[in-house]
Structure formats: C-alpha cells, structure tokens
Design an enzyme around this catalytic site. Structure first.
Site, short mmCIF file in Angstrom:
data_model
loop_
_atom_site.label_atom_id
_atom_site.label_comp_id
_atom_site.label_asym_id
_atom_site.label_seq_id
_atom_site.Cartn_x
_atom_site.Cartn_y
_atom_site.Cartn_z
N ALA A 9 0.87 -1.19 0.00
CA ALA A 9 0.00 0.00 0.00
C ALA A 9 0.90 1.23 0.00
CB ALA A 9 -0.97 -0.01 1.17
N LEU A 10 1.77 1.25 -0.98
CA LEU A 10 2.89 2.20 -0.98
C LEU A 10 2.44 3.64 -1.21
CD1 LEU A 10 5.52 0.13 -2.99
CD2 LEU A 10 5.18 0.24 -0.52
N GLY A 13 5.83 8.19 1.47
CA GLY A 13 6.73 7.88 2.60
C GLY A 13 7.65 6.72 2.26
N HIS A 14 7.05 5.64 1.73
CA HIS A 14 7.86 4.49 1.31
C HIS A 14 8.84 4.91 0.20
CE1 HIS A 14 3.99 2.42 2.59
NE2 HIS A 14 4.88 1.84 3.37
N GLN A 38 2.88 -9.64 13.50
CA GLN A 38 2.92 -8.35 14.19
C GLN A 38 1.53 -7.75 14.41
OE1 GLN A 38 5.35 -6.54 10.93
NE2 GLN A 38 4.14 -4.72 11.33
N GLN A 130 9.74 1.55 16.46
CA GLN A 130 10.13 0.41 15.61
C GLN A 130 11.58 0.59 15.13
OE1 GLN A 130 7.62 -1.40 12.39
NE2 GLN A 130 8.80 -0.05 11.08
N SER A 162 0.63 7.50 5.82
CA SER A 162 0.54 6.15 6.38
C SER A 162 -0.41 5.34 5.51
CB SER A 162 -0.03 6.22 7.81
OG SER A 162 -0.47 4.94 8.22
N ARG A 164 -2.47 3.39 6.53
CA ARG A 164 -3.75 3.32 7.23
C ARG A 164 -4.58 4.60 7.06
NH1 ARG A 164 -0.67 -0.10 11.15
NH2 ARG A 164 -1.72 -2.13 11.17
#
Ligand code: AMP
Length: 268
Positions: A9-10, A13-14, A38, A130, A162, A164
């Site tokens: 779900a790029l 940011g990625h 996770q 993380q 994000s 999400r």
C-alpha cells in the site's frame, strides 16, 4: 545493496526511503510482506490494504531492481518456532498497547535481513519506536546491515503519510491534522527554551482536546534510545503522539536533538 522493507500500500513515505536507498546503494531491493505475527488478534491483518499492481508500478518507476514478495508460508513454514524479542524497549508505549507487536516486527525484519543480506536497510522515523528497536537488534546481534532511519513524509496539511490513512472517514481525516498541530505546539515551546516535559505535554493535551474525535493513547517525551519517559529534555529525545480517529490509530513524532555546542534542534 539496500533493502527497504514494507507492508505494501505504498505511498510517498515508502518512496522517500527508496530514494534515499538509491542515493547510497548501487542496487535496491524492496520487500512487501504483510507480516501476520505483528498483528494482534483484534487488529486489521485481514483488511490491511493490499494494492500490489499499483505498488509494483510505483517500485518500477522508483528504480527498484528487485521486489521480494514472500508468502506467509515461506516466512513461517510449519513448525516455525524462533522469535526475536528486543527486551524492555518492546514493552513500552506501542508495545504496551499492542502486546507481541514488536516481537513480530523484530522477527520478520531479522529474517528479511538474513535472506536479502543488504549492507543498508531503510526505516521511517514515523515509526520511531520500531526504528529504535531494529537499530538495537542490529547492534545487539552484531548484524552486518547498517540501519538507516529516514525523515517523515507528510501530506500538504501536515498529516504523516501512512497506509492506514485510507481508512479515515473524511471528517476524521480532517480531525487527524490535530496531531501535527499538537507537535508543532511542542516544537515551538522547545524552540523558545522550554525543557520541562510536563509543560510540553500539557501544551499538546491542550491542542488535542480541541478535537473531540481524537482518542489519545499517549503524548509523551522519551529518551531516543531507551524510550523511557523524560522529565527534563537534555538529550536526544522523541515527542511522541498516538491517537485513534474512529477505528484508525495514527502515530506521529518530533525528533529533538542537540548539536555539539548544545544548541537544540527539532525535526517534525
Ligand atoms: P509499512 O509499510 O507501514 O510497514 O512501512 C514501511 C516503512 O516505511 C517503515 O520503515 C515505515 O516507518 C516507513 N514509513 C511509513 N510511513 C512513512 C512516512 N510517512 N515517512 C517516512 N517513512 C514512512
């Protein structure tokens, strides 16, 4: 070789991690793996956004040489029983609210590093805890890969990008900008000389309370290595916020550091 591990779900940011990897490495490998270990039992593993065709296109356009796309049964075959747990750090903040989450993250990142054997691996500061856990693991276990932590990419209105964010209802999407505003308030106080964590926290709470849709999990100031709470900010630290908007949990932070001459710097 550089590795950029993702769950797909790029977004930009990625792609910023890939850009940084391309500047430092002659070849870049990206991985997409929605890691089941996770996610907690009541979390969004099943409905996590999966957008492989557009992800592949974005990676090709970004100049990624190789996409590693393992299946869950390859990463965790039958009778799989070995896990990596970075103690203490994994139990605080996100770890306290999401038991077992960082054990899943550390384990899968360890496996990706072992499989791909990159000289550099790239992580985003948006997930600051993380990144700290992965850096700790690499040091503690004498890994050959150097962990590189990259800045936070934001939308035009300041919301940290994000995967999400697509879950956010339009009105929650608007409300979510309060995280950035609360961090800006803390940043301003820091720049004006405040070093007392309680003052920063109450300023952030003040801003967050203006947005009734924000259900705040924490607004904390922590040591950047240990993630223990700080009362007085005199070393590298994070100002961290986690809050829920509807069913969507979002994270954001400001990095606080000190230059050699003791000058405070902040990075939102
Ligand atoms: P994810 O696919 O959410 O697991 O993220 C993969 C990597 O991208 C992680 O290292 C994240 O910290 C990083 N990342 C996610 N969002 C951002 C962002 N807005 N800016 C920079 N890095 C990010």
């Amino acid at each position: 070789m550089g590795l950029v591990p993702t769950m797909g779900a790029l977004h930009q940011g990625h792609l910023s991690l890939i850009k940084q990897a391309r500047q430092q490495c002659s070849s870049v490998v990206a991985s997409i793996f929605v890691n089941p270990t996770q996610f907690g039992p009541s979390e969004d593993f099943a409905k996590y956004p999966r957008t492989l065709p557009s992800d592949t296109e974005k990676l090709e356009n970004a100049g990624v040489e190789c996409l590693f796309l393992p299946e869950a049964k390859e990463i965790y075959p039958q009778n799989y029983s070995t896990y990596v747990n970075v103690e203490a750090l994994s139990d605080r903040l996100e770890g306290r609210l999401r038991p077992g989450h960082f054990r899943g993250v550390s384990t899968v990142v360890m496996k990706l590093l072992q499989i791909v054997q990159p000289q550099f691996a790239y992580f985003g500061r948006k997930d600051a805890q993380q990144a700290a856990i992965i850096s700790r693991m690499a040091k503690d276990l004498n890994l050959d890969s150097e962990i590189v932590v990259c800045p936070i990419e934001r939308e035009a209105d300041g919301l940290a990008m994000s995967s999400r964010n697509v879950y956010l209802q339009p009105s929650d999407r608007q409300s979510a900008t309060v995280l950035h505003r609360a961090l800006q308030a803390a940043q301003l106080l820091l720049q004006n000389g405040t070093r007392d964590a309680l003052s920063l926290q109450s300023a952030m709470r003040g801003v967050l309370e203006e947005e009734s849709k924000a259900k705040v999990d924490y607004a904390e100031i922590v040591d950047a290595q240990t993630f223990e709470s700080l009362t007085h900010i005199n070393r590298k630290a994070y100002v961290l916020i986690a809050a829920k908007f509807g069913e969507t949990r979002l994270l954001d932070n400001v990095l606080v550091d000190f230059s050699e001459n003791g000058q405070l710097t902040t990075e939102l």
